[in-house]
Write a protein that holds these residues in place. Structure first.
Motif, PDB file in Angstrom:
ATOM      1  N   MET A 154      56.578  26.675  44.668  1.00 17.84           N
ATOM      2  CA  MET A 154      55.330  26.078  44.910  1.00 17.84           C
ATOM      3  C   MET A 154      54.374  27.003  45.185  1.00 17.84           C
ATOM      4  O   MET A 154      53.224  27.151  44.778  1.00 17.84           O
ATOM      5  N   TYR A 155      54.576  27.780  46.479  1.00 16.54           N
ATOM      6  CA  TYR A 155      53.827  28.703  47.022  1.00 16.54           C
ATOM      7  C   TYR A 155      53.735  29.768  46.127  1.00 16.54           C
ATOM      8  O   TYR A 155      52.474  30.307  46.381  1.00 16.54           O
ATOM      9  N   GLU A 156      54.835  30.553  45.552  1.00 18.46           N
ATOM     10  CA  GLU A 156      54.638  31.163  44.501  1.00 18.46           C
ATOM     11  C   GLU A 156      53.754  30.984  43.462  1.00 18.46           C
ATOM     12  O   GLU A 156      52.872  31.847  42.956  1.00 18.46           O
ATOM     13  N   ARG A 157      53.579  29.619  42.941  1.00 18.04           N
ATOM     14  CA  ARG A 157      52.742  29.255  42.079  1.00 18.04           C
ATOM     15  C   ARG A 157      51.310  29.486  42.402  1.00 18.04           C
ATOM     16  O   ARG A 157      50.384  29.871  41.649  1.00 18.04           O
ATOM     17  N   GLY A 158      51.161  28.972  43.506  1.00 12.80           N
ATOM     18  CA  GLY A 158      49.828  29.100  44.340  1.00 12.80           C
ATOM     19  C   GLY A 158      49.242  30.740  44.350  1.00 12.80           C
ATOM     20  O   GLY A 158      48.070  30.801  43.935  1.00 12.80           O
ATOM     21  N   SER A 159      50.246  31.428  44.934  1.00 15.75           N
ATOM     22  CA  SER A 159      49.887  32.826  44.846  1.00 15.75           C
ATOM     23  C   SER A 159      49.734  33.508  43.421  1.00 15.75           C
ATOM     24  O   SER A 159      48.697  34.353  43.465  1.00 15.75           O
ATOM     25  N   ASN A 160      50.108  32.900  42.478  1.00 15.82           N
ATOM     26  CA  ASN A 160      49.743  33.656  41.080  1.00 15.82           C
ATOM     27  C   ASN A 160      48.544  32.923  40.469  1.00 15.82           C
ATOM     28  O   ASN A 160      47.671  33.591  39.777  1.00 15.82           O
ATOM     29  N   ALA A 161      48.349  31.648  41.255  1.00 19.82           N
ATOM     30  CA  ALA A 161      47.079  31.204  40.400  1.00 19.82           C
ATOM     31  C   ALA A 161      45.639  31.361  40.975  1.00 19.82           C
ATOM     32  O   ALA A 161      44.747  31.592  40.407  1.00 19.82           O
ATOM     33  N   ALA A 162      45.970  31.790  42.337  1.00 24.83           N
ATOM     34  CA  ALA A 162      44.646  32.255  43.138  1.00 24.83           C
ATOM     35  C   ALA A 162      43.984  33.421  42.300  1.00 24.83           C
ATOM     36  O   ALA A 162      42.644  33.418  42.304  1.00 24.83           O
ATOM     37  N   PRO A 163      44.561  34.640  41.924  1.00 24.64           N
ATOM     38  CA  PRO A 163      44.028  35.629  41.348  1.00 24.64           C
ATOM     39  C   PRO A 163      43.352  35.271  40.128  1.00 24.64           C
ATOM     40  O   PRO A 163      42.324  35.539  39.344  1.00 24.64           O
ATOM     41  N   ALA A 164      44.407  34.258  39.352  1.00 23.91           N
ATOM     42  CA  ALA A 164      43.670  33.977  38.118  1.00 23.91           C
ATOM     43  C   ALA A 164      42.218  32.878  38.155  1.00 23.91           C
ATOM     44  O   ALA A 164      41.589  33.142  37.478  1.00 23.91           O
ATOM     45  N   PHE A 165      42.403  32.377  39.376  1.00 22.50           N
ATOM     46  CA  PHE A 165      40.890  31.414  39.332  1.00 22.50           C
ATOM     47  C   PHE A 165      39.852  32.523  39.769  1.00 22.50           C
ATOM     48  O   PHE A 165      38.812  32.522  39.519  1.00 22.50           O
ATOM     49  N   GLY A 166      40.348  33.697  40.451  1.00 25.66           N
ATOM     50  CA  GLY A 166      39.272  34.644  40.699  1.00 25.66           C
ATOM     51  C   GLY A 166      39.044  35.439  39.512  1.00 25.66           C
ATOM     52  O   GLY A 166      37.617  35.574  39.565  1.00 25.66           O
ATOM     53  N   MET A 167      39.663  35.562  38.599  1.00 27.58           N
ATOM     54  CA  MET A 167      39.246  36.084  37.312  1.00 27.58           C
ATOM     55  C   MET A 167      38.487  35.049  36.729  1.00 27.58           C
ATOM     56  O   MET A 167      37.206  35.601  35.771  1.00 27.58           O
ATOM     57  N   ILE A 168      38.651  33.768  36.655  1.00 24.06           N
ATOM     58  CA  ILE A 168      38.105  32.721  36.168  1.00 24.06           C
ATOM     59  C   ILE A 168      36.433  32.745  36.723  1.00 24.06           C
ATOM     60  O   ILE A 168      35.274  32.959  35.848  1.00 24.06           O
ATOM     61  N   GLY A 169      36.375  32.884  37.871  1.00 27.97           N
ATOM     62  CA  GLY A 169      34.935  33.067  38.506  1.00 27.97           C
ATOM     63  C   GLY A 169      34.224  34.200  38.055  1.00 27.97           C
ATOM     64  O   GLY A 169      32.914  34.477  38.121  1.00 27.97           O
ATOM     65  N   THR A 170      35.074  35.369  38.205  1.00 27.52           N
ATOM     66  CA  THR A 170      34.560  36.652  37.581  1.00 27.52           C
ATOM     67  C   THR A 170      33.870  36.516  36.128  1.00 27.52           C
ATOM     68  O   THR A 170      32.805  36.892  36.147  1.00 27.52           O
ATOM     69  N   LEU A 171      34.595  36.142  35.224  1.00 29.38           N
ATOM     70  CA  LEU A 171      34.140  35.623  33.916  1.00 29.38           C
ATOM     71  C   LEU A 171      32.645  34.801  33.972  1.00 29.38           C
ATOM     72  O   LEU A 171      31.867  34.782  33.165  1.00 29.38           O
TER      73      LEU A 171
END
Length: 281
Positions: free
Chosen positions: A152-169
């Motif tokens: 679960m925490y590894e999923r959060g670790s993977n999701a955080a940069p993805a949402f960072g990229m979403i914000g960048t876009l």
């Protein structure tokens, strides 16, 4: 208390903030205004709230237990293999003198439910193969539950940069739409959102989620090691093995440094007696 984890996290936060605020060309060199530049409400909503929303959606039952996970992670030396070895050797001595039924009182004193269950299985004179099967299955299921929490925490670790990229876009799209000159004032804020969200995503992943996952994995390994020691010890006690040989066998589960400490601790009383005899001579 897991002091090293707290020290590591605080140092990571301190050096990050110091790097943001430090400006060698300014006088004084610490510019607090720089910190304000890294505070952006839309970026926080996108990355932090978005990441936790995904974690909750993927693990709705486990997400409710996050406070308990943090409490487990912050505990240090909750499972000490040396302590388990000492207890098992003591149980072996009692069993050799008074029989397996004498262990029931010791079982009731146990705070570890797995250890108590293991003792009661041999007190009730169950077949050795059945005892080992039950205990091994308990270990496997416990480890599987722990790994699900770590995932679960590894999923959060993977999701955080993805949402960072979403914000960048999002920031880049808004910035490009403003390049026609209609609203040039929004160019800076949109670019800020584009970059700050990436920053938030990286910090959330590598400062928050990754250390939690790593510490929970360490706690799982410690607990599983102690449980394996319990299983091996309980089976040896049921077969009537000599307590001295039992200690030697159980020490093989530990690293050499841990073994040396256990052997020194176990040998101190005898060494003291030998020392006194030598002095008398």
């Amino acid at each position: 208390m897991n002091i090293m984890y707290l020290i590591g996290i605080l140092l990571a936060i301190f050096f990050t903030l110091f790097g943001i605020a430090f400006d060698a060309t300014a006088s004084p060199p610490i510019v607090l205004v720089n910190l304000i530049n890294f505070f952006d409400v839309p970026s926080i909503l996108i990355v932090v709230c978005g990441t936790f929303a995904v974690v909750i959606a993927c693990y709705p039952k486990l997400a409710k237990s996050m406070p308990a996970h943090l409490k487990i992670m912050l505990r240090a030396k909750a499972f000490d293999p040396n302590s388990y070895v000492d207890q098992l050797v003591e149980l072996a001595q009692i069993a050799r003198k008074n029989g397996l039924l004498a262990l029931e009182e010791k079982a009731n004193e146990q705070t570890d439910p797995f250890f108590k269950q293991a003792i009661m299985l041999i007190v009730d004179a169950n077949d050795p193969d059945r005892v080992r099967s039950i205990l091994d299955n308990d270990i496997e299921q416990t480890s599987a539950r722990h790994q699900e929490v770590v995932a679960m925490y590894e999923r959060g670790s993977n999701a955080a940069p993805a949402f960072g990229m979403i914000g960048t876009l999002i920031g880049l799209i808004n910035m490009l739409k403003g390049l026609d000159g209609a609203d040039m004032e929004s160019l800076g804020p949109n670019m800020s959102v584009a970059l700050v969200t990436t920053f938030y995503g990286s910090v959330l992943a590598h400062v928050i989620f990754n250390p939690i996952a790593a510490n929970l994995t360490a706690r799982d390994e410690e607990e599983i090691l102690c449980r394996q020691i319990v299983v091996e010890g309980i089976m040896a006690i049921q077969s009537g093995e000599n307590p001295k040989f039992l200690r030697e066998r159980l020490l093989t589960f530990m690293k050499q440094k841990q073994r040396d400490g256990a052997e020194e601790g176990g040998a101190q009383p005898n060494e003291g007696k030998k020392g006194k005899k030598a002095k008398k001579k």
